[in-house]
Motif scaffolding. Structure first.
Motif, PDB file in Angstrom:
ATOM      1  N   ARG A  51       0.844  -1.193   0.000  1.00  0.00           N
ATOM      2  CA  ARG A  51       0.000   0.000   0.000  1.00  0.00           C
ATOM      3  C   ARG A  51       0.876   1.239   0.000  1.00  0.00           C
ATOM      4  O   ARG A  51       1.953   1.236   0.590  1.00  0.00           O
ATOM      5  N   HIS A  53       0.334   5.035   1.183  1.00  0.00           N
ATOM      6  CA  HIS A  53      -0.546   5.987   1.853  1.00  0.00           C
ATOM      7  C   HIS A  53      -0.090   7.417   1.560  1.00  0.00           C
ATOM      8  O   HIS A  53       1.096   7.686   1.420  1.00  0.00           O
ATOM      9  N   ALA A  54      -1.052   8.315   1.511  1.00  0.00           N
ATOM     10  CA  ALA A  54      -0.745   9.723   1.240  1.00  0.00           C
ATOM     11  C   ALA A  54       0.205  10.290   2.304  1.00  0.00           C
ATOM     12  O   ALA A  54       1.100  11.071   1.978  1.00  0.00           O
ATOM     13  N   ASN A  55       0.009   9.885   3.575  1.00  0.00           N
ATOM     14  CA  ASN A  55       0.891  10.425   4.619  1.00  0.00           C
ATOM     15  C   ASN A  55       2.325   9.920   4.455  1.00  0.00           C
ATOM     16  O   ASN A  55       3.275  10.612   4.808  1.00  0.00           O
ATOM     17  N   GLU A  56       2.518   8.726   3.881  1.00  0.00           N
ATOM     18  CA  GLU A  56       3.872   8.230   3.602  1.00  0.00           C
ATOM     19  C   GLU A  56       4.532   9.071   2.509  1.00  0.00           C
ATOM     20  O   GLU A  56       5.703   9.432   2.620  1.00  0.00           O
ATOM     21  N   ASP A 121       2.111   5.440   8.954  1.00  0.00           N
ATOM     22  CA  ASP A 121       0.720   5.015   8.740  1.00  0.00           C
ATOM     23  C   ASP A 121       0.195   4.291   9.987  1.00  0.00           C
ATOM     24  O   ASP A 121      -0.883   3.704   9.955  1.00  0.00           O
TER      25      ASP A 121
END
Length: 161
Positions: A51, A53-56, A121
């Motif tokens: 995956r 994630h946008a925060n990553e 995340d």
């Protein structure tokens, strides 16, 4: 200093790694190439759990800007590395360069950034953990320091239970 992007970031990394295989190859890399190689190592941990994630992605961008002084254009270019991670052979080649590129403290900081990316995340996947330990081992970072960086990252990014 601006990065002159090639057709694709993965192609550029392959070119950089081919330079490092030459006699005194590391010395032939310019600052932008060295920083892009570090970005490729950081990018490896993001998709390893399957995956992205946008925060990553945001944290990756922040690390590149703050720690490695990437311009906005360089960050955009480096974002292509997230979906085009290094092959196992390229990963080994890149990590082999770290002792020449970075002091021990800088390698420990790189491992800390890897933990930060893996945990931002709020979960830790076993593949992320295995990759970070592999990179750290190949870079010569003592396991004790790796565990300390992991504990620090957990304090900053508590894992969901």
């Amino acid at each position: 200093m601006t990065l002159q992007p090639m057709a694709h970031p993965a192609t550029e990394i392959a070119h950089i790694l081919s330079i490092t295989q030459q006699h005194n190859g590391f010395a032939k890399l310019n600052s932008s190439q060295r920083r892009l190689l570090l970005a490729a190592l950081l990018a490896c941990v993001i998709p390893v759990d399957g995956r992205i994630h946008a925060n990553e992605v945001g944290r990756f961008s922040d690390h590149l800007k703050k720690r490695y002084q990437f311009s906005d254009d360089m960050v955009k270019h480096a974002l292509g590395l997230i979906k085009n991670t290094l092959s196992p052979e390229q990963l080994h080649q890149a990590t082999k360069q770290l002792p020449e590129m970075l002091s021990m403290e800088d390698r420990v900081n790189l491992v800390g950034m890897l933990w930060d990316l893996a945990l931002c995340d709020f979960e830790l996947h076993s593949l992320e953990e295995a990759l970070i330990y592999k990179i750290a081992d190949q870079a010569g970072v003592p396991r004790k320091r790796v565990a300390e960086e992991q504990a620090r990252a957990v304090r900053l990014n508590p894992i969901a239970r």
